[in-house]
Scaffold this active site. Structure first.
Site, PDB file in Angstrom:
ATOM      1  N   HIS A  21      49.762  46.705 118.333  1.00  0.00           N
ATOM      2  CA  HIS A  21      50.394  47.626 119.287  1.00  0.00           C
ATOM      3  C   HIS A  21      50.725  48.986 118.675  1.00  0.00           C
ATOM      4  O   HIS A  21      51.020  49.926 119.400  1.00  0.00           O
ATOM      5  CB  HIS A  21      51.637  46.985 119.934  1.00  0.00           C
ATOM      6  CG  HIS A  21      52.848  46.955 119.065  1.00  0.00           C
ATOM      7  ND1 HIS A  21      53.213  45.840 118.348  1.00  0.00           N
ATOM      8  CD2 HIS A  21      53.788  47.895 118.799  1.00  0.00           C
ATOM      9  CE1 HIS A  21      54.333  46.089 117.693  1.00  0.00           C
ATOM     10  NE2 HIS A  21      54.700  47.335 117.946  1.00  0.00           N
ATOM     11  N   ASP A  51      48.805  40.346 117.964  1.00  0.00           N
ATOM     12  CA  ASP A  51      49.428  41.617 117.597  1.00  0.00           C
ATOM     13  C   ASP A  51      49.202  41.975 116.130  1.00  0.00           C
ATOM     14  O   ASP A  51      50.021  42.615 115.498  1.00  0.00           O
ATOM     15  CB  ASP A  51      50.923  41.611 117.929  1.00  0.00           C
ATOM     16  CG  ASP A  51      51.501  43.027 117.965  1.00  0.00           C
ATOM     17  OD1 ASP A  51      50.729  43.989 118.177  1.00  0.00           O
ATOM     18  OD2 ASP A  51      52.726  43.174 117.763  1.00  0.00           O
ATOM     19  N   SER A 127      57.427  48.421 113.109  1.00  0.00           N
ATOM     20  CA  SER A 127      56.330  47.538 113.510  1.00  0.00           C
ATOM     21  C   SER A 127      55.158  47.649 112.555  1.00  0.00           C
ATOM     22  O   SER A 127      54.689  48.741 112.253  1.00  0.00           O
ATOM     23  CB  SER A 127      55.855  47.879 114.918  1.00  0.00           C
ATOM     24  OG  SER A 127      56.833  47.549 115.860  1.00  0.00           O
TER      25      SER A 127
END
Length: 171
Positions: A21, A51, A127
């Site tokens: 992402h 992911d 992230s």
């Protein structure tokens, strides 16, 4: 600049793991290292279900992270999360492992994965970064997407972060 994220160098010749992402499906991706060098990155592989993504930069002599075994992680173990929250590069937060083998669904795909729950601060920008044990081994890939409000009904929660286990990310 559309957004920022983090990554973990996994080979001397420029392979880096991050969250899917964090990357656009197309377009340009730049990698900035802690020494200020900027590299153009190419997407090698990307799996939005898990992911996880791998990118490649043209560099040599990078120092790859030491990968641990997330099956050996214990509740209460001290950890640090390394990332780039809000564009603040090389940010380190600490905490403990709050739970292991936590079944968490991605808010974007609905896929359930084994995650490590931690109270180390994990924010957007973290992230794709590393969750590291006290031996300096990467045991998880942090993901702010797994800590969103859609996991639980109502409100936002502090001190609740998740990392995809390194053993789940390796394949």
């Amino acid at each position: 600049l559309i957004g920022t994220g983090s990554g973990v160098v996994i080979s001397k010749d420029g392979y880096i793991v991050t969250n899917a992402h964090v990357l656009l499906a197309d377009g340009y991706h730049d990698v900035h290292d802690v020494d200020g060098a900027v590299y153009s990155a190419k997407i090698v592989g990307r799996d939005s279900k898990t992911d996880i993504a791998v990118i490649k930069v043209s560099a040599a002599g990078l120092e790859p992270a030491v990968l641990g075994d997330s099956d050996e992680v214990l509740v209460g173990e001290h950890v640090v999360a390394i990332g780039n929250p809000a564009g603040l590069s090389s940010t380190v937060t600490d905490g403990i492992v709050s739970a292991v083998n936590r079944k968490i669904r991605s808010d974007s795909t609905g896929i359930q994965m084994d995650c490590i729950q931690t109270n180390a601060a994990i924010s957007p920008g973290n992230s794709g970064g590393a969750l590291v044990n006290m031996y300096g081994q990467v045991i998880g890939i942090t993901s702010s997407k797994y800590a969103s409000n859609s996991l639980f009904s109502g409100g936002s929660y502090e001190g609740l972060g998740f990392a995809i286990t390194v053993n789940e990310a390796l394949p």
